[in-house]
Design a protein around this motif. Structure first.
Motif, PDB file in Angstrom:
ATOM      1  N   GLY A 277       0.814  -1.206   0.000  1.00  0.00           N
ATOM      2  CA  GLY A 277       0.000   0.000   0.000  1.00  0.00           C
ATOM      3  C   GLY A 277       0.850   1.260   0.000  1.00  0.00           C
ATOM      4  N   GLN A 278       0.208   2.381  -0.261  1.00  0.00           N
ATOM      5  CA  GLN A 278       0.852   3.688  -0.266  1.00  0.00           C
ATOM      6  C   GLN A 278       0.263   4.552   0.852  1.00  0.00           C
ATOM      7  OE1 GLN A 278       3.393   4.762  -2.182  1.00  0.00           O
ATOM      8  NE2 GLN A 278       3.532   2.753  -3.171  1.00  0.00           N
ATOM      9  N   PRO A 279       1.051   5.481   1.414  1.00  0.00           N
ATOM     10  CA  PRO A 279       0.513   6.375   2.443  1.00  0.00           C
ATOM     11  C   PRO A 279      -0.762   7.095   2.005  1.00  0.00           C
ATOM     12  CG  PRO A 279       2.892   6.559   2.373  1.00  0.00           C
ATOM     13  CD  PRO A 279       2.507   5.667   1.220  1.00  0.00           C
ATOM     14  N   ALA A 280      -0.865   7.411   0.710  1.00  0.00           N
ATOM     15  CA  ALA A 280      -2.062   8.087   0.197  1.00  0.00           C
ATOM     16  C   ALA A 280      -3.315   7.246   0.360  1.00  0.00           C
ATOM     17  CB  ALA A 280      -1.869   8.432  -1.276  1.00  0.00           C
ATOM     18  N   GLU A 281      -3.133   5.923   0.503  1.00  0.00           N
ATOM     19  CA  GLU A 281      -4.289   5.035   0.649  1.00  0.00           C
ATOM     20  C   GLU A 281      -4.693   4.843   2.108  1.00  0.00           C
ATOM     21  OE1 GLU A 281      -4.203   1.809  -2.711  1.00  0.00           O
ATOM     22  OE2 GLU A 281      -2.167   1.985  -1.886  1.00  0.00           O
ATOM     23  N   VAL A 282      -3.855   5.322   3.013  1.00  0.00           N
ATOM     24  CA  VAL A 282      -4.110   5.179   4.448  1.00  0.00           C
ATOM     25  C   VAL A 282      -4.614   6.485   5.054  1.00  0.00           C
ATOM     26  CG1 VAL A 282      -3.075   4.577   6.673  1.00  0.00           C
ATOM     27  CG2 VAL A 282      -2.323   3.413   4.585  1.00  0.00           C
ATOM     28  N   ALA A 283      -4.084   7.610   4.604  1.00  0.00           N
ATOM     29  CA  ALA A 283      -4.404   8.904   5.208  1.00  0.00           C
ATOM     30  C   ALA A 283      -5.891   9.235   5.225  1.00  0.00           C
ATOM     31  CB  ALA A 283      -3.614  10.006   4.513  1.00  0.00           C
ATOM     32  N   PRO A 284      -6.679   8.876   4.188  1.00  0.00           N
ATOM     33  CA  PRO A 284      -8.107   9.203   4.266  1.00  0.00           C
ATOM     34  C   PRO A 284      -8.828   8.553   5.444  1.00  0.00           C
ATOM     35  CG  PRO A 284      -7.493   8.808   1.996  1.00  0.00           C
ATOM     36  CD  PRO A 284      -6.304   8.407   2.830  1.00  0.00           C
ATOM     37  N   ALA A 285      -8.299   7.433   5.960  1.00  0.00           N
ATOM     38  CA  ALA A 285      -8.892   6.827   7.153  1.00  0.00           C
ATOM     39  C   ALA A 285      -8.738   7.759   8.350  1.00  0.00           C
ATOM     40  CB  ALA A 285      -8.243   5.474   7.442  1.00  0.00           C
ATOM     41  N   TYR A 286      -7.614   8.454   8.427  1.00  0.00           N
ATOM     42  CA  TYR A 286      -7.385   9.419   9.505  1.00  0.00           C
ATOM     43  C   TYR A 286      -8.293  10.643   9.337  1.00  0.00           C
ATOM     44  CZ  TYR A 286      -3.188   6.742  10.744  1.00  0.00           C
ATOM     45  OH  TYR A 286      -2.314   5.749  11.133  1.00  0.00           O
ATOM     46  N   VAL A 287      -8.487  11.082   8.096  1.00  0.00           N
ATOM     47  CA  VAL A 287      -9.403  12.193   7.843  1.00  0.00           C
ATOM     48  C   VAL A 287     -10.804  11.821   8.333  1.00  0.00           C
ATOM     49  CG1 VAL A 287     -10.545  13.575   6.070  1.00  0.00           C
ATOM     50  CG2 VAL A 287      -8.092  13.120   5.905  1.00  0.00           C
ATOM     51  N   PHE A 288     -11.247  10.627   7.998  1.00  0.00           N
ATOM     52  CA  PHE A 288     -12.564  10.167   8.427  1.00  0.00           C
ATOM     53  C   PHE A 288     -12.676  10.183   9.952  1.00  0.00           C
ATOM     54  CE2 PHE A 288     -15.044   6.419   9.872  1.00  0.00           C
ATOM     55  CZ  PHE A 288     -16.317   6.857   9.504  1.00  0.00           C
ATOM     56  N   LEU A 289     -11.674   9.623  10.636  1.00  0.00           N
ATOM     57  CA  LEU A 289     -11.739   9.540  12.097  1.00  0.00           C
ATOM     58  C   LEU A 289     -11.579  10.902  12.755  1.00  0.00           C
ATOM     59  CD1 LEU A 289      -9.704   6.261  12.731  1.00  0.00           C
ATOM     60  CD2 LEU A 289     -12.189   6.567  12.844  1.00  0.00           C
ATOM     61  N   ALA A 290     -10.906  11.839  12.093  1.00  0.00           N
ATOM     62  CA  ALA A 290     -10.720  13.179  12.664  1.00  0.00           C
ATOM     63  C   ALA A 290     -11.932  14.075  12.456  1.00  0.00           C
ATOM     64  CB  ALA A 290      -9.490  13.836  12.042  1.00  0.00           C
ATOM     65  N   SER A 291     -12.790  13.744  11.506  1.00  0.00           N
ATOM     66  CA  SER A 291     -13.895  14.618  11.120  1.00  0.00           C
ATOM     67  C   SER A 291     -15.213  14.165  11.750  1.00  0.00           C
ATOM     68  CB  SER A 291     -14.044  14.631   9.597  1.00  0.00           C
ATOM     69  OG  SER A 291     -14.606  13.404   9.142  1.00  0.00           O
ATOM     70  N   ASP A 292     -16.225  14.989  11.579  1.00  0.00           N
ATOM     71  CA  ASP A 292     -17.550  14.649  12.104  1.00  0.00           C
ATOM     72  C   ASP A 292     -18.208  13.507  11.339  1.00  0.00           C
ATOM     73  OD1 ASP A 292     -17.353  16.558  14.061  1.00  0.00           O
ATOM     74  OD2 ASP A 292     -18.434  18.107  12.944  1.00  0.00           O
TER      75      ASP A 292
END
Length: 302
Positions: free
Chosen positions: A267-282
């Motif tokens: 995998g690439q970091p670009a494929e993991v970071a959106p999971a953090y966006v989801f958990l950080a957001s409402d």
């Protein structure tokens, strides 16, 4: 195989999904935690078509290990979603400067703070510096880690064992403790665990043990902070191409079985970071005590 010292101008910071490398690169570095600036095959930081929508507008995030790899990708994604970012890193100054430049290119403020998160005094100072320079703290991402390959448990020295636990789990406690006076209702904590917490790892026994501890820490802390309405979740990546891999995994292992997943590629970091966006957001407002698994299709429990 050693790196050739490629620099910032050679970084494919973005890519479309179809352009992700399909084979595991084979390269090594001599020191931990590794330098992204010196990797021959650069990780993909963000998809070309990733569009921010203000999910984190007005927020401030502190990301440990934010200079490279998953931490860098999270910093850039958070910035594209409207957050200002502080990154903590050990001593990879070029990587940290590159990440700051990427965050600022998104129109957000960035602070880079060098030090050892396993040192409680530094953890406290880093949180205070973040709040002083960026005005507040809303999101804490406990991401930094180290690992050391050993073929036998008898090869793991007391010094290595303590060092791995101090960086990977003690640092999370220290940063979270320091952050608590600044977090408020609606704040978020996200911890990085690993697929190794669920599958085990015969040559990363101390590392996998810390990652299991992080799962328990996440679940326990989420219950402890529920009354304060502070959500705590985690991400458990599978094999992701970051500087930690060439800095710690042997060349023969990279050439053979590292990165084998049902999807057939690392995998690439670009494929993991959106999971953090989801958990950080409402978007994840009803998630707490949970673990997301961007791991290329490997089914794990929990």
């Amino acid at each position: 195989m050693t790196n050739s010292g490629k620099g910032q101008n050679d970084k494919p910071e973005t890519a479309s999904t179809g352009d992700y490398p399909q084979e595991t690169p084979v390269e090594t570095q001599g020191t931990q935690p590794g330098s992204e600036a010196e990797m021959n095959v650069q990780p993909v930081v963000i998809r070309e078509d990733y569009r921010g929508s203000g999910k984190l507008e007005g927020k401030v995030a502190l990301i440990t290990g934010g200079d490279s790899g998953i931490g860098r990708a999270v910093a850039v994604h958070f910035a594209r979603e409207g957050a200002d970012v502080a990154i903590l890193y050990l001593d990879e100054h070029q990587d940290a400067q590159d990440t700051v430049a990427m965050v600022e290119a998104e129109g957000r403020r960035a602070v880079a703070i060098a030090g050892d998160i396993g040192d409680v005094a530094f953890a406290r100072q880093a949180v205070e510096q973040t709040v002083e320079q960026l005005g507040q703290l809303d999101i804490l991402v406990n991401n930094a880690a180290e690992q050391h390959e050993q073929k036998s448990i008898t090869n793991i020295t007391p010094e290595q064992l303590e060092r791995t636990f101090r960086t990977n789990i003690f640092g999370m406690f220290y940063l979270t403790q320091a952050a608590m006076p600044h977090l408020k209702e609606g704040s978020v904590i996200i911890n990085t665990t690993s697929i190794t917490a669920y599958k085990g790892s015969p040559e990363l026994m101390d590392y996998a043990s810390t990652k299991g501890a992080i799962v328990a820490f996440t679940r326990s802390l989420s219950q402890n902070l529920a009354e304060k309405k502070i959500r705590v979740n985690a991400v458990a990546p599978g094999p992701i191409w970051t500087p930690l891999i060439p800095a710690t995994i042997s060349e023969d292992k990279l050439a053979s079985d590292w990165g084998e997943t049902p999807l057939g590629r690392p995998g690439q970091p670009a494929e993991v970071a959106p999971a953090y966006v989801f958990l950080a957001s409402d978007d994840s407002s009803y998630f707490s005590g949970q673990v997301l698994h961007p791991n290329g299709g490997t089914v794990v429990g929990g």
